[in-house]
Scaffold this motif. Structure first.
Motif, PDB file in Angstrom:
ATOM      1  N   LEU A 303       0.831  -1.205   0.000  1.00 31.42           N
ATOM      2  CA  LEU A 303       0.000   0.000   0.000  1.00 31.42           C
ATOM      3  C   LEU A 303       0.863   1.252   0.000  1.00 31.42           C
ATOM      4  O   LEU A 303       0.573   2.232  -0.708  1.00 31.42           O
ATOM      5  N   LEU A 308       0.158   0.342  -4.753  1.00 28.40           N
ATOM      6  CA  LEU A 308      -1.212  -0.173  -4.864  1.00 28.40           C
ATOM      7  C   LEU A 308      -2.261   0.937  -4.900  1.00 28.40           C
ATOM      8  O   LEU A 308      -3.353   0.739  -5.427  1.00 28.40           O
ATOM      9  N   LEU A 309      -1.941   2.071  -4.326  1.00 31.19           N
ATOM     10  CA  LEU A 309      -2.922   3.161  -4.276  1.00 31.19           C
ATOM     11  C   LEU A 309      -2.580   4.300  -5.232  1.00 31.19           C
ATOM     12  O   LEU A 309      -3.181   5.371  -5.157  1.00 31.19           O
ATOM     13  N   GLN A 310      -1.670   4.078  -6.160  1.00 29.05           N
ATOM     14  CA  GLN A 310      -1.198   5.177  -6.995  1.00 29.05           C
ATOM     15  C   GLN A 310      -2.258   5.683  -7.970  1.00 29.05           C
ATOM     16  O   GLN A 310      -2.204   6.849  -8.391  1.00 29.05           O
ATOM     17  N   LEU A 312      -5.427   5.971  -7.316  1.00 31.30           N
ATOM     18  CA  LEU A 312      -6.615   6.324  -6.544  1.00 31.30           C
ATOM     19  C   LEU A 312      -7.182   7.670  -7.001  1.00 31.30           C
ATOM     20  O   LEU A 312      -6.450   8.591  -7.329  1.00 31.30           O
ATOM     21  N   SER A 316     -12.877   6.635  -6.826  1.00 27.63           N
ATOM     22  CA  SER A 316     -12.545   5.355  -6.186  1.00 27.63           C
ATOM     23  C   SER A 316     -12.893   5.371  -4.703  1.00 27.63           C
ATOM     24  O   SER A 316     -13.415   4.385  -4.167  1.00 27.63           O
ATOM     25  N   ASP A 376      -4.619  -0.658 -13.056  1.00 32.32           N
ATOM     26  CA  ASP A 376      -4.136   0.039 -11.867  1.00 32.32           C
ATOM     27  C   ASP A 376      -5.294   0.628 -11.064  1.00 32.32           C
ATOM     28  O   ASP A 376      -5.256   0.647  -9.819  1.00 32.32           O
ATOM     29  N   TRP A 379      -6.810  -2.219  -9.047  1.00 28.78           N
ATOM     30  CA  TRP A 379      -6.009  -2.528  -7.861  1.00 28.78           C
ATOM     31  C   TRP A 379      -6.183  -1.466  -6.783  1.00 28.78           C
ATOM     32  O   TRP A 379      -6.342  -1.788  -5.597  1.00 28.78           O
ATOM     33  N   SER A 380      -6.152  -0.208  -7.181  1.00 24.44           N
ATOM     34  CA  SER A 380      -6.252   0.874  -6.198  1.00 24.44           C
ATOM     35  C   SER A 380      -7.616   0.888  -5.527  1.00 24.44           C
ATOM     36  O   SER A 380      -7.717   1.040  -4.302  1.00 24.44           O
ATOM     37  N   THR A 381      -8.674   0.726  -6.309  1.00 26.49           N
ATOM     38  CA  THR A 381     -10.030   0.751  -5.750  1.00 26.49           C
ATOM     39  C   THR A 381     -10.263  -0.440  -4.834  1.00 26.49           C
ATOM     40  O   THR A 381     -10.796  -0.296  -3.724  1.00 26.49           O
ATOM     41  N   SER A 383      -7.930  -2.260  -3.313  1.00 22.00           N
ATOM     42  CA  SER A 383      -7.046  -2.172  -2.143  1.00 22.00           C
ATOM     43  C   SER A 383      -7.582  -1.191  -1.119  1.00 22.00           C
ATOM     44  O   SER A 383      -7.516  -1.443   0.094  1.00 22.00           O
ATOM     45  N   LEU A 384      -8.105  -0.057  -1.590  1.00 22.31           N
ATOM     46  CA  LEU A 384      -8.690   0.909  -0.660  1.00 22.31           C
ATOM     47  C   LEU A 384      -9.891   0.301   0.057  1.00 22.31           C
ATOM     48  O   LEU A 384     -10.059   0.477   1.273  1.00 22.31           O
TER      49      LEU A 384
END
Length: 423
Positions: A303, A308-310, A312, A316, A376, A379-381, A383-384
Motif C-alpha cells: 500500500l 497499490l494506491l497510486q 486512486l 474510487s 491500476d 487494484w487501487s479501488t 485495495s482501498l
C-alpha cells in the motif's frame, strides 16, 4: 548473509507475533489484520525495504497462488468448526445471503463501477465479483468458535457459512467477466457460460468435494479400531485434506473453493462429536493465521511502497465507501427480510461483509488470464476497499458483538471480555 539473517530474524518475530498478538488484542477494539497491515506500512518506510518492494501488479501469478493457498486453508477451518447439521431449513439464512445478497451486490457494484468509475461492463463486473464475497480469512472474529464448543448462534453461523461458500460462488461471475473481455457475449455464449461456469463447475465442486470429505472421514473415523487413523492425532492432516480436495476438483474442472468447504463439512458429519476435529481445526487455524499475517504485512507494505494506491481517485474513494456502507448492508438487509432474526442481528450480519484476501485472489487471477482496462484503477479501488474494511470492521467487531452477546445473555468468550458497554 546479512540480508538472509535479517529475513530469518524478521520471520521469527512474525511467528511470535502471530502467536502472541491475538492474546494481547482480545480485550481491545483492534484486530490482528489491522496490526499486520500497520506493521507492513511501517516496514515499507525503511529505504532498504522500499527500494526492494515489488509491485504486486507485476507479479500476478505469485499473488494469485499465495492468496489461493490462504483462502483454501481458511475454508477448511471454517467448514470444520460448524456444528450445525447441513440442511435447507436450518441453513436458510445462508441461502438467502448467497442467493439474494451476493447477486444483488454484484449487480449494484457493476452499475456503480460503470457509472462512477467509467469502467466498461466487463471490467466493472470483474471488480464487482471480486468485492462481492465476504472473506473467510479476515472474518475469524465474527465466526463461530472451535468445533463442539457451542458458540454457534445464528449470527455467527450465518457469517461463517456465507464466507465458506460465497468465495467459490463468485467465480461464475469472474468467468463471465473474462468471457466478456474477450468478445461480445450473445445468447450462445451466455448459454455456454451457464452450462460450464455455473452448472458443471458447481456440481463438480459440491459433489466431488462432498464425496472426498465423506470418504476421508470414513477412513479417519470408521476403519477397524486398530487402524483408526484418528488415533494419529496429527493436525497437519487438515492440510493434506485441503490440498488433495482442491487439487482433485480443480483437475476435474470444478470449483475448488466450494469443494474444500463442502469436504470439511462432510468430514465433520462423518463423526460430528469426535475430539480429533479440534486437532484438525486448530492446525488449520494456526497455519491460516500465520500465512494471513505474512500476506497482510506484505499488503501493508505494498500500500505504501508498492504503488497499490497510486491510481486512486475521488471516484474510487466514493466507490469504496458506498460499497461498504450502503451496498453490502442494504443487500444483506433485504436478503434477511421476513426471517426470524432480531433486527439488531440482521444489521450485524448485513454490515460485517468483510473484504480481504479473496478479493486480491480474484483480481490477480482475472488480470493474469485476460486483459482488462485500467488495471491500476482496479487494484487501487479494491485495495482501498480492503483497507477500509480491515480498519472499520476490525475496530467495531469486538464491542458490537460483545454488546449483542451480553444483551442476549449468551455465555460466549466475547461476552466475558472486560470491555465497557456502549451506553
Amino acid at each position: 548473509m546479512t540480508a538472509y539473517m535479517l529475513v530469518l530474524a524478521g520471520f521469527g518475530a512474525l511467528v511470535l507475533l502471530t502467536a502472541w498478538l491475538p492474546m494481547v488484542l482480545r480485550q481491545m477494539p483492534l484486530s490482528l489484520p489491522i496490526c499486520c497491515v500497520g506493521i507492513g506500512a511501517v516496514l515499507s518506510a525503511f529505504p532498504e525495504i522500499l527500494g526492494a518492494m515489488p509491485r504486486p501488479q507485476e507479479h500476478l501469478l505469485v499473488v494469485e497462488k499465495a492468496t489461493e493457498l490462504v483462502v483454501i486453508i481458511s475454508l477448511m477451518g471454517a467448514g470444520l468448526k460448524l456444528d450445525r447439521v447441513f440442511g435447507w431449513r436450518c441453513w436458510i439464512v445462508t441461502w438467502r445471503l448467497l442467493g439474494i445478497a451476493m447477486p444483488l451486490t454484484i449487480l449494484i457494484l457493476t452499475v456503480l463501477g460503470s457509472a462512477l468509475l467509467g469502467l466498461g461492463t466487463a471490467t466493472a463486473l470483474l471488480l464487482a465479483a471480486a468485492l462481492a464475497p465476504t472473506d473467510p480469512v479476515l472474518a475469524s472474529d465474527v465466526q463461530v468458535g472451535p468445533p463442539g464448543e457451542g458458540r454457534e448462534d445464528e449470527m455467527r453461523f450465518a457469517l461463517t457459512s456465507e464466507a465458506g461458500l460465497n468465495d467459490g460462488l463468485a467465480f461464475p461471475f469472474v468467468h463471465l467477466a473474462l468471457a466478456m473481455s474477450a468478445a461480445s457475449v450473445g445468447l450462445p455464449e451466455l448459454g455456454q457460460w451457464f452450462a460450464v461456469a455455473v452448472l458443471w463447475k458447481l456440481v463438480v465442486g459440491i459433489g466431488l468435494g462432498g464425496v472426498i470429505g465423506w470418504a476421508l472421514g470414513w477412513l479417519t473415523f470408521h476403519l477397524p479400531n486398530r487402524a483408526k487413523l484418528s488415533r494419529t492425532g496429527d493436525g497437519f492432516v487438515a492440510l493434506g485434506i485441503t490440498c488433495l480436495t482442491y487439487g482433485v476438483v480443480e483437475m476435474a474442472h470444478g470449483y475448488g473453493f466450494v469443494a474444500v468447504f463442502v469436504a470439511a463439512v462432510a468430514l465433520r458429519a462423518t463423526k460430528r462429536g469426535h475430539d480429533y476435529h479440534h486437532k484438525l481445526h486448530s492446525f488449520a487455524e494456526e497455519l491460516e493465521r500465520l500465512l494471513m499475517m505474512v500476506l497482510l504485512v506484505g499488503f501493508g507494505a505494498a500500500l505504501v511502497g508498492g504503488g497499490l494506491l497510486q491510481a486512486l481517485s475521488w471516484e474510487s474513494v466514493a466507490f469504496a465507501l458506498i460499497a461498504l456502507f450502503v451496498v453490502r448492508p442494504v443487500s444483506g438487509w433485504l436478503a434477511l427480510l421476513a426471517t426470524d432474526q432480531p433486527a439488531s442481528e440482521r444489521a450485524v450480519i448485513s454490515f460485517f461483509g468483510i473484504r480481504g484476501v479473496g478479493t486480491i485472489y480474484y483480481l490477480a487471477y482475472a488480470l493474469g488470464h485476460a486483459t482488462f482496462e485500467q488495471p491500476d484503477l482496479l487494484w487501487s479501488t479494491a485495495s482501498l476497499t480492503i483497507m477500509i474494511s480491515i480498519l472499520l470492521h476490525g475496530i467495531t467487531v469486538t464491542p458490537v458483538l460483545r454488546y449483542l452477546d451480553v444483551r442476549s445473555g449468551r455465555d460466549t468468550e466475547s461476552a466475558q471480555l472486560g470491555l465497557p458497554l456502549p451506553s
